[in-house]
Design a protein around this motif. Structure first.
Motif, mmCIF file in Angstrom:
data_model
loop_
_atom_site.group_PDB
_atom_site.id
_atom_site.type_symbol
_atom_site.label_atom_id
_atom_site.label_comp_id
_atom_site.label_asym_id
_atom_site.label_seq_id
_atom_site.Cartn_x
_atom_site.Cartn_y
_atom_site.Cartn_z
ATOM 1 N N ALA A 118 1.014 -1.142 0.069
ATOM 2 C CA ALA A 118 -0.013 0.084 0.025
ATOM 3 C C ALA A 118 1.153 1.306 0.005
ATOM 4 O O ALA A 118 1.726 1.321 0.849
ATOM 5 C CB ALA A 118 -0.850 -0.022 1.241
ATOM 6 N N ALA A 119 0.675 2.032 -0.769
ATOM 7 C CA ALA A 119 1.530 3.449 -1.091
ATOM 8 C C ALA A 119 0.692 4.504 -0.558
ATOM 9 O O ALA A 119 -0.585 4.746 -0.881
ATOM 10 C CB ALA A 119 1.864 3.512 -2.360
ATOM 11 N N SER A 120 1.129 5.478 0.054
ATOM 12 C CA SER A 120 0.664 6.728 0.282
ATOM 13 C C SER A 120 1.235 7.755 -0.684
ATOM 14 O O SER A 120 2.277 7.731 -1.198
ATOM 15 C CB SER A 120 1.035 7.218 1.603
ATOM 16 N N GLY A 121 0.600 8.968 -0.929
ATOM 17 C CA GLY A 121 1.121 9.934 -1.695
ATOM 18 C C GLY A 121 0.254 10.128 -3.007
ATOM 19 O O GLY A 121 0.036 9.040 -3.609
ATOM 20 N N ARG A 122 0.133 11.313 -3.529
ATOM 21 C CA ARG A 122 -0.876 11.553 -4.597
ATOM 22 C C ARG A 122 -0.327 11.123 -5.801
ATOM 23 O O ARG A 122 -0.598 10.998 -6.792
ATOM 24 C CB ARG A 122 -1.281 12.848 -4.561
ATOM 25 N N ASN A 174 4.990 -0.941 -14.791
ATOM 26 C CA ASN A 174 5.172 0.492 -15.123
ATOM 27 C C ASN A 174 3.814 1.125 -14.435
ATOM 28 O O ASN A 174 3.103 0.375 -13.642
ATOM 29 C CB ASN A 174 5.225 0.608 -16.587
ATOM 30 N N TRP A 175 3.950 2.333 -14.582
ATOM 31 C CA TRP A 175 3.133 3.268 -13.972
ATOM 32 C C TRP A 175 1.369 2.816 -14.327
ATOM 33 O O TRP A 175 0.450 2.927 -13.560
ATOM 34 C CB TRP A 175 3.176 4.766 -14.230
ATOM 35 N N SER A 176 1.288 2.653 -15.534
ATOM 36 C CA SER A 176 -0.011 2.125 -15.953
ATOM 37 C C SER A 176 -0.419 0.949 -15.649
ATOM 38 O O SER A 176 -1.594 0.420 -15.707
ATOM 39 C CB SER A 176 -0.307 2.553 -17.394
ATOM 40 N N GLY A 177 0.372 -0.191 -15.279
ATOM 41 C CA GLY A 177 0.136 -1.403 -15.299
ATOM 42 C C GLY A 177 0.350 -2.332 -16.787
ATOM 43 O O GLY A 177 0.122 -3.413 -16.398
ATOM 44 N N GLY A 178 0.592 -1.551 -17.801
ATOM 45 C CA GLY A 178 0.444 -2.171 -19.068
ATOM 46 C C GLY A 178 1.881 -3.010 -19.180
ATOM 47 O O GLY A 178 1.719 -3.587 -20.485
ATOM 48 N N SER A 179 2.887 -2.617 -18.523
ATOM 49 C CA SER A 179 4.043 -3.318 -18.848
ATOM 50 C C SER A 179 4.772 -4.076 -17.483
ATOM 51 O O SER A 179 4.868 -3.239 -16.707
ATOM 52 C CB SER A 179 4.946 -2.286 -19.383
ATOM 53 N N THR A 180 5.055 -5.326 -17.766
ATOM 54 C CA THR A 180 5.514 -5.835 -16.574
ATOM 55 C C THR A 180 7.079 -6.673 -17.086
ATOM 56 O O THR A 180 7.108 -6.993 -18.207
ATOM 57 C CB THR A 180 4.784 -6.897 -15.950
ATOM 58 N N VAL A 181 7.625 -6.916 -15.929
ATOM 59 C CA VAL A 181 8.861 -7.637 -16.537
ATOM 60 C C VAL A 181 9.148 -8.466 -14.944
ATOM 61 O O VAL A 181 8.687 -8.107 -14.088
ATOM 62 C CB VAL A 181 10.218 -6.787 -16.544
ATOM 63 N N ASP A 199 -3.383 -1.828 -8.404
ATOM 64 C CA ASP A 199 -4.572 -0.906 -8.491
ATOM 65 C C ASP A 199 -4.536 0.440 -8.106
ATOM 66 O O ASP A 199 -4.274 0.763 -6.969
ATOM 67 C CB ASP A 199 -5.690 -1.896 -7.551
ATOM 68 N N SER A 200 -4.372 1.390 -9.196
ATOM 69 C CA SER A 200 -4.140 2.649 -8.850
ATOM 70 C C SER A 200 -5.249 3.305 -7.952
ATOM 71 O O SER A 200 -4.979 4.188 -7.434
ATOM 72 C CB SER A 200 -3.972 3.340 -10.140
ATOM 73 N N ALA A 201 -6.490 3.022 -8.221
ATOM 74 C CA ALA A 201 -7.579 3.386 -7.422
ATOM 75 C C ALA A 201 -7.213 3.013 -5.991
ATOM 76 O O ALA A 201 -7.836 3.948 -5.138
ATOM 77 C CB ALA A 201 -8.915 2.760 -7.870
ATOM 78 N N VAL A 232 0.064 -2.147 -4.993
ATOM 79 C CA VAL A 232 0.602 -3.161 -5.975
ATOM 80 C C VAL A 232 0.572 -4.472 -5.355
ATOM 81 O O VAL A 232 0.977 -4.628 -4.189
ATOM 82 C CB VAL A 232 2.068 -2.631 -6.344
ATOM 83 N N TYR A 233 0.336 -5.438 -6.209
ATOM 84 C CA TYR A 233 0.225 -6.878 -5.730
ATOM 85 C C TYR A 233 1.284 -7.828 -6.259
ATOM 86 O O TYR A 233 1.791 -7.387 -7.434
ATOM 87 C CB TYR A 233 -0.951 -7.491 -5.815
ATOM 88 N N LEU A 234 1.472 -8.699 -5.290
ATOM 89 C CA LEU A 234 2.421 -9.948 -6.063
ATOM 90 C C LEU A 234 1.733 -11.290 -5.780
ATOM 91 O O LEU A 234 1.555 -11.619 -4.621
ATOM 92 C CB LEU A 234 4.006 -9.984 -5.491
#
Length: 123
Positions: free
Chosen positions: A23-27, A52-59, A73-75, A79-81
């Protein structure tokens, strides 16, 4: 400034699954790429996965492809693993991290780190 708090670690039998959350804080969370790293006792920290920022690219680390899945889930500023088919060698402290710019496997590029969550896998 981004504050990261991991959760979801614990004890699991080999072959089992766990889902870690960060869980991340910060706008500005939505603008950051996120990564998961792990460190086992006596070993160096190693890269697990990044998104990446949009979730569209992973490595992923090559050795973990097909078993681990990173998502965000940006809403929810989270971020999950998802970790499946866990093995004893997956036991480690798992850290999430945030960086500006694109996703990366290089821990040195990350600006913010969580405190870590312990994953233990029994054989």
């Amino acid at each position: 400034q981004v504050r990261l708090v991991e959760s979801g670690g614990g004890l699991v039998q080999a072959g089992g699954s766990l889902r870690l959350s960060c869980a991340a804080s910060g706008r500005t969370f939505r603008s950051y790429a996120m990564g998961w790293f792990r460190q086992a006792p006596g070993k160096e920290r190693e890269f697990v996965a990044a998104i990446n920022w949009s979730g569209g690219s992973t490595v992923y680390a090559d050795s973990l492809k097909g078993r681990f899945t990173i998502s965000r889930d940006s809403a929810k500023n989270t971020v999950y693993l998802q970790m499946n088919s866990l093995k004893p060698e997956d036991a480690a402290v798992y850290y999430c991290a945030a960086k500006s710019g694109g996703r990366s496997w290089d821990a040195n590029e990350y600006d913010y780190w969580g405190q870590g969550t312990q994953v233990t896998v029994s054989s």
